[in-house]
Design an enzyme around this catalytic site. Structure first.
Site, PDB file in Angstrom:
ATOM      1  N   GLN A 152       0.827  -1.204   0.000  1.00 45.04           N
ATOM      2  CA  GLN A 152       0.000   0.000   0.000  1.00 45.04           C
ATOM      3  C   GLN A 152       0.869   1.265   0.000  1.00 45.04           C
ATOM      4  O   GLN A 152       2.045   1.253   0.360  1.00 45.04           O
ATOM      5  CB  GLN A 152      -0.909   0.004   1.231  1.00 45.04           C
ATOM      6  N   TRP A 160       5.006 -12.917  -1.075  1.00 43.72           N
ATOM      7  CA  TRP A 160       3.784 -12.235  -1.446  1.00 43.72           C
ATOM      8  C   TRP A 160       4.016 -10.735  -1.608  1.00 43.72           C
ATOM      9  O   TRP A 160       4.977 -10.168  -1.105  1.00 43.72           O
ATOM     10  CB  TRP A 160       2.709 -12.456  -0.372  1.00 43.72           C
ATOM     11  N   GLN A 189      -1.830  -9.851  -4.116  1.00 47.70           N
ATOM     12  CA  GLN A 189      -3.144 -10.265  -3.652  1.00 47.70           C
ATOM     13  C   GLN A 189      -4.261  -9.458  -4.296  1.00 47.70           C
ATOM     14  O   GLN A 189      -5.350  -9.978  -4.533  1.00 47.70           O
ATOM     15  CB  GLN A 189      -3.205 -10.115  -2.127  1.00 47.70           C
ATOM     16  N   TRP A 244      -4.463   3.701   7.615  1.00 46.10           N
ATOM     17  CA  TRP A 244      -3.892   2.503   8.243  1.00 46.10           C
ATOM     18  C   TRP A 244      -3.738   2.682   9.740  1.00 46.10           C
ATOM     19  O   TRP A 244      -2.993   3.550  10.201  1.00 46.10           O
ATOM     20  CB  TRP A 244      -2.533   2.219   7.606  1.00 46.10           C
ATOM     21  N   ASP A 283      -0.637  -2.365  12.469  1.00 44.80           N
ATOM     22  CA  ASP A 283      -0.657  -3.702  13.049  1.00 44.80           C
ATOM     23  C   ASP A 283       0.740  -4.156  13.473  1.00 44.80           C
ATOM     24  O   ASP A 283       0.894  -5.237  14.027  1.00 44.80           O
ATOM     25  CB  ASP A 283      -1.246  -4.699  12.047  1.00 44.80           C
ATOM     26  N   GLU A 336      -8.221  -4.920   5.362  1.00 38.99           N
ATOM     27  CA  GLU A 336      -8.083  -5.961   6.368  1.00 38.99           C
ATOM     28  C   GLU A 336      -8.738  -5.450   7.645  1.00 38.99           C
ATOM     29  O   GLU A 336      -8.527  -4.302   8.053  1.00 38.99           O
ATOM     30  CB  GLU A 336      -6.614  -6.298   6.636  1.00 38.99           C
ATOM     31  N   TYR A 341      -6.529  -6.761  13.417  1.00 40.28           N
ATOM     32  CA  TYR A 341      -5.950  -8.038  13.805  1.00 40.28           C
ATOM     33  C   TYR A 341      -6.201  -8.371  15.282  1.00 40.28           C
ATOM     34  O   TYR A 341      -6.176  -9.534  15.669  1.00 40.28           O
ATOM     35  CB  TYR A 341      -4.422  -7.998  13.611  1.00 40.28           C
TER      36      TYR A 341
END
Length: 590
Positions: free
Chosen positions: A158, A180, A201, A431, A434, A487, A490
């Site tokens: 990102q 990834w 992804q 964001w 995390d 996402e 978490y």
């Protein structure tokens, strides 16, 4: 005769003066800064020590040594305070530029082909064991690349846009190893060869031209891209719009034929497709850099606001700006442009920036990093009473990123609130961290990434992750989003700590209950409840059942089976979780 002639000349002069006064008053009333020409300087402005300007007359080894030094400092500097911009003057260069964190690589031509890099402008992932999922906060813009082996590598996640770039060859969007990548964004670019997504992804491409496209994982979205694959969602998961509903390209810095520095302001486009520059010059206008307050990190909000009040635009040079009051953008058509990821840090709980309900404002190329005392909103556009229409002259937001935690224990209730109508939100990443410093359920607290209350707002490239309630709440009528990546948080410690009324968890993307018209294309939401894999979200998307609310190309995934998403949208779409990780898809809703 002489007297009469003098009288007529005097009256004519008086009329001219009166007309000028009326026009000036009209501009002030409309909130538009004066367009009176100012003297221009051909000398480069003082951009500060972290702007490197390279010229083709320089020794090749000197250029290579300088770009390598910057990369060595920035390769692993994910949360450090150093910022860099590397500017290439028009001409050709034989060099490969590796791009690390907090670095912008920019051509200074009026057209991308005015600057040619024979080599690569490259991002790989050796620093992170070949995994590119944390290759954030960097950019390449406004130049051409002739890769020596025929393919340029841009393996990013990102907040790492490629804009206004001509790759005279192919482009690989994945790392050279087997890791990834989790990107990403291309706009206003031309790739002559194949674009290969590999292990990406998801990816969003807008208003560009590709020789071809190869690869898919979960959510690949194309809007106004010539050479895009056909619409096939969910197998493969290509969501394709022939044209972008409305777009306006990001402002950019360039040097004119006389050596003067200017900022080009592209015009809006409706139902656009292809790069803005391949059919000729990009439509728009330019401003002399002399009309900007060129800010340095030592400049506080008081000085910046004083310059804005005087009618200046704002140019943010690389560095960290600590704000003890809110930056206020009150004039229509004001430009706020940053290079080298300049970072605004609000202190003592102030909001970082507020834009009045005026048309034509452009915000581009900076990061807002929440301070340690909670801010209500990091960036507000318009106020709660906003009701003016700005369709002909929209405000736009380009490559503006928000960070809550990671560098320190930041806190902010909401990152972006859009109250004004007709705003274009063109590539943001909001964001809640995390990983990094100051990370925890009670530490880097943040409710919501984006709240839209204005009508006719369009988002092209909406990346919003890990907030503790809804990621996006859209209450404005006739909103449109092309590409959403998310996402969920978490770290909910248990289900009781993460509930929306009677529902388990919070939907990532919520369309307000009273909204009658809204459309969303190409949206992915993923869960990874690492703190407690038993946590569940009832659904990823929530929307009223109204004829004008339509959602297309939706996907959910449980990453590694850590947690459960019950449905994709409302009560539709299969469950993903430990038993079946997905992807679960809904092609169209309803």
């Amino acid at each position: 005769m002489v007297a009469n002639r003098a009288g007529r000349v005097g009256l004519a002069a008086l009329a001219v003066v009166l007309i000028g006064v009326v026009m000036a008053v009209a501009l002030v009333v409309a909130g538009r800064p004066s367009e009176t020409p100012e003297p221009e300087s051909s000398a480069p402005p003082d951009f500060g020590p972290n702007v490197t300007i390279l010229d083709p007359s320089m020794d090749g080894e000197t250029i290579r040594r300088r770009v390598d030094e910057i990369f060595a400092a920035q390769q692993t500097n994910q949360f450090g305070e150093r910022r860099d911009a590397v500017l290439f003057a028009p001409g050709e260069y034989d060099v490969t530029v590796d791009v690390g964190f907090n670095t912008s690589v920019l051509g200074l031509g009026l057209a991308p082909d005015d600057v040619t890099i024979n080599g690569q402008v490259r991002v790989d992932a050796e620093w992170f064991d070949g995994n590119a999922t944390q290759n954030f906060w960097r950019s390449v813009e406004n130049l051409a690349i002739v890769p020596a082996d025929g393919v340029n590598r841009w393996a990013v996640a990102q907040a790492a846009p490629m804009r206004r770039v001509h790759v005279r060859g192919g482009l690989d969007l994945y790392p050279s190893g087997s890791g990834w990548a989790s990107g990403g964004y291309i706009a206003d670019s031309r790739i002559d060869g194949r674009v290969a997504s590999g292990s990406q992804q998801q990816w969003f491409s807008r208003d560009s031209e590709f020789g071809s496209w190869d690869g898919s994982s979960w959510n690949m979205v194309f809007s106004g891209v010539r050479g895009a694959p056909p619409q096939t969602f969910p197998n493969p998961p290509f969501t394709v719009l022939d044209a972008t509903p409305v777009s306006r390209e990001k402002p950019f810095l360039y040097v004119d034929d006389d050596g003067a520095y200017r900022v080009f302001l592209p015009d809006p486009r409706w139902d656009s497709a292809g790069a803005s520059w391949t059919g000729g010059e990009t439509a728009g206008r330019s401003l002399s850099i002399d009309r900007f307050f060129v800010a340095r990190p030592g400049d506080g909000a008081e000085r910046i606001n004083a310059a804005l009040d005087e009618g200046k635009h704002l140019f943010l040079t690389p560095g960290v700006y600590r704000l003890d009051e809110t930056i206020r953008v009150d004039r229509a058509d004001t430009v706020v442009l940053g290079i080298g990821l300049p970072t605004l840090v609000p202190e003592n709980g102030v909001d970082a920036m507020a834009v009045a309900d005026v048309g034509g404002v452009r915000l581009a190329g900076f990061l807002i990093d929440a301070g340690t005392e909670n801010s209500d909103v990091l960036l507000t556009i318009g106020d709660e009473r906003s009701n003016a229409a700005h369709e002909a002259n929209p405000t736009s937001v380009h490559d503006v990123f928000f960070r809550i935690g990671g560098a320190h224990a930041g806190r902010a209730t909401t990152s972006l609130v859009v109250n004004s109508a007709d705003v274009i939100v063109d590539h943001i990443w909001a964001w809640r961290a995390d990983h990094g410093d100051g990370v925890g359920w009670q530490t880097n607290t943040a409710d919501t990434g984006v709240v839209v209350d204005g009508a006719n707002v369009v988002a092209t490239g909406l990346f919003v992750e890990h907030y503790q309630k809804h990621q996006v709440v859209w209450n404005g009528e006739n909103g449109r989003t092309v590409f959403f990546q998310n996402e969920m948080p978490y770290d909910p410690p248990d289900q009781q700590a993460w509930r929306d009324g009677d529902s388990d968890g919070y939907a990532a993307y919520k369309v307000g209950d009273d909204v009658a018209a809204h459309e969303l294309w190409g949206a992915g939401s993923y869960c990874f409840f690492s703190a407690n894999p038993s946590v569940r979200a009832s659904r990823a998307f929530e929307a009223p059942d109204a004829p004008g609310v339509r959602l297309h190309g939706l996907v959910t995934v449980s990453l590694g089976g850590n947690g459960t998403i019950g449905n994709v949208v409302n009560s539709t779409g299969a469950t993903v979780g430990p038993e079946w990780t997905g992807p679960s898809t809904v092609a169209n809703y309803p």
